[in-house]
Write a protein that holds these residues in place. Sequence first.
Motif, PDB file in Angstrom:
ATOM      1  N   LEU A  28      53.230   5.246  36.466  1.00  0.00           N
ATOM      2  CA  LEU A  28      53.049   5.600  35.062  1.00  0.00           C
ATOM      3  C   LEU A  28      54.328   6.202  34.481  1.00  0.00           C
ATOM      4  O   LEU A  28      54.749   5.835  33.373  1.00  0.00           O
ATOM      5  CB  LEU A  28      51.895   6.593  34.907  1.00  0.00           C
ATOM      6  N   TRP A  42      56.881   3.517  34.102  1.00  0.00           N
ATOM      7  CA  TRP A  42      56.447   2.614  33.027  1.00  0.00           C
ATOM      8  C   TRP A  42      56.778   3.232  31.669  1.00  0.00           C
ATOM      9  O   TRP A  42      57.267   2.559  30.759  1.00  0.00           O
ATOM     10  CB  TRP A  42      54.947   2.359  33.140  1.00  0.00           C
ATOM     11  N   LEU A  43      56.528   4.534  31.518  1.00  0.00           N
ATOM     12  CA  LEU A  43      56.835   5.221  30.266  1.00  0.00           C
ATOM     13  C   LEU A  43      58.345   5.268  30.008  1.00  0.00           C
ATOM     14  O   LEU A  43      58.789   5.074  28.871  1.00  0.00           O
ATOM     15  CB  LEU A  43      56.243   6.633  30.275  1.00  0.00           C
ATOM     16  N   ALA A  80      59.347   1.958  28.828  1.00  0.00           N
ATOM     17  CA  ALA A  80      58.919   1.784  27.438  1.00  0.00           C
ATOM     18  C   ALA A  80      59.894   2.445  26.462  1.00  0.00           C
ATOM     19  O   ALA A  80      60.175   1.901  25.394  1.00  0.00           O
ATOM     20  CB  ALA A  80      57.515   2.337  27.249  1.00  0.00           C
ATOM     21  N   ALA A 115      53.389  -5.741  27.691  1.00  0.00           N
ATOM     22  CA  ALA A 115      53.766  -4.502  28.388  1.00  0.00           C
ATOM     23  C   ALA A 115      52.921  -3.328  27.906  1.00  0.00           C
ATOM     24  O   ALA A 115      52.478  -2.502  28.711  1.00  0.00           O
ATOM     25  CB  ALA A 115      55.247  -4.216  28.188  1.00  0.00           C
ATOM     26  N   ALA A 116      52.682  -3.257  26.606  1.00  0.00           N
ATOM     27  CA  ALA A 116      51.870  -2.161  26.049  1.00  0.00           C
ATOM     28  C   ALA A 116      50.422  -2.257  26.519  1.00  0.00           C
ATOM     29  O   ALA A 116      49.815  -1.236  26.882  1.00  0.00           O
ATOM     30  CB  ALA A 116      51.942  -2.183  24.523  1.00  0.00           C
ATOM     31  N   LEU A 124      50.304  -1.140  30.083  1.00  0.00           N
ATOM     32  CA  LEU A 124      50.429   0.315  30.174  1.00  0.00           C
ATOM     33  C   LEU A 124      49.111   1.005  29.843  1.00  0.00           C
ATOM     34  O   LEU A 124      48.689   1.923  30.558  1.00  0.00           O
ATOM     35  CB  LEU A 124      51.541   0.809  29.240  1.00  0.00           C
ATOM     36  N   TRP A 176      46.829   0.567  32.684  1.00  0.00           N
ATOM     37  CA  TRP A 176      47.233   1.418  33.803  1.00  0.00           C
ATOM     38  C   TRP A 176      46.744   2.858  33.592  1.00  0.00           C
ATOM     39  O   TRP A 176      46.263   3.501  34.523  1.00  0.00           O
ATOM     40  CB  TRP A 176      48.749   1.386  34.000  1.00  0.00           C
ATOM     41  N   ILE A 177      46.867   3.348  32.367  1.00  0.00           N
ATOM     42  CA  ILE A 177      46.392   4.698  32.068  1.00  0.00           C
ATOM     43  C   ILE A 177      44.881   4.788  32.268  1.00  0.00           C
ATOM     44  O   ILE A 177      44.377   5.740  32.871  1.00  0.00           O
ATOM     45  CB  ILE A 177      46.801   5.110  30.641  1.00  0.00           C
ATOM     46  N   ALA A 199      46.446  -4.816  35.341  1.00  0.00           N
ATOM     47  CA  ALA A 199      47.726  -4.320  34.827  1.00  0.00           C
ATOM     48  C   ALA A 199      48.896  -4.902  35.620  1.00  0.00           C
ATOM     49  O   ALA A 199      49.908  -5.295  35.034  1.00  0.00           O
ATOM     50  CB  ALA A 199      47.757  -2.794  34.880  1.00  0.00           C
ATOM     51  N   THR A 223      59.061  -0.003  38.427  1.00  0.00           N
ATOM     52  CA  THR A 223      57.679   0.095  37.941  1.00  0.00           C
ATOM     53  C   THR A 223      56.797  -0.972  38.581  1.00  0.00           C
ATOM     54  O   THR A 223      55.682  -0.683  39.030  1.00  0.00           O
ATOM     55  CB  THR A 223      57.634  -0.034  36.404  1.00  0.00           C
TER      56      THR A 223
END
Length: 136
Positions: A6, A9-10, A13, A49-50, A53, A56-57, A71, A124
């Motif tokens: 995570l 990934w952030l 982003a 990608a969004a 994400l 994933w969250i 994901a 990631t």
Amino acid sequence: MGIAALITWLLTAVGGFVMLGTWVAKGGVRNPSSTRLSPPLIFGHFALAAIGLVLWIVYLIADSTALAWTAVVLLVPVALLGFAMLVRWLPTVRGTTAGASDAPPERSFPVPVVVGHGLIAVITVVLALLAALNAS
């Protein structure tokens, strides 16, 4: 491993937002003929990608193995689209002088951001895959 994925990934982003913002600000959307990166390519990469994400969250909150794998699977087309953009971006870096009026919008991407975005994206993918394997 899931939290590490995570975080990376952030971070990925953030780099992506910098490049997307630069591309839009320099006219990538207003004048698509001036760019080697088509809007569907850029926005498809961003959207997948969004979505990945967000999934994933939700996976981290709900502890759903199916969401983790969904994901991870989404990261495949995200990576392919990202690689396609890299291949299209490379000639703009080598072929245009900085600040030229006819330079494509992606010429303004900061090279360290592009490199960092790509490297952290690879990390990631690996972390997300390992976390999904561990969740199974």
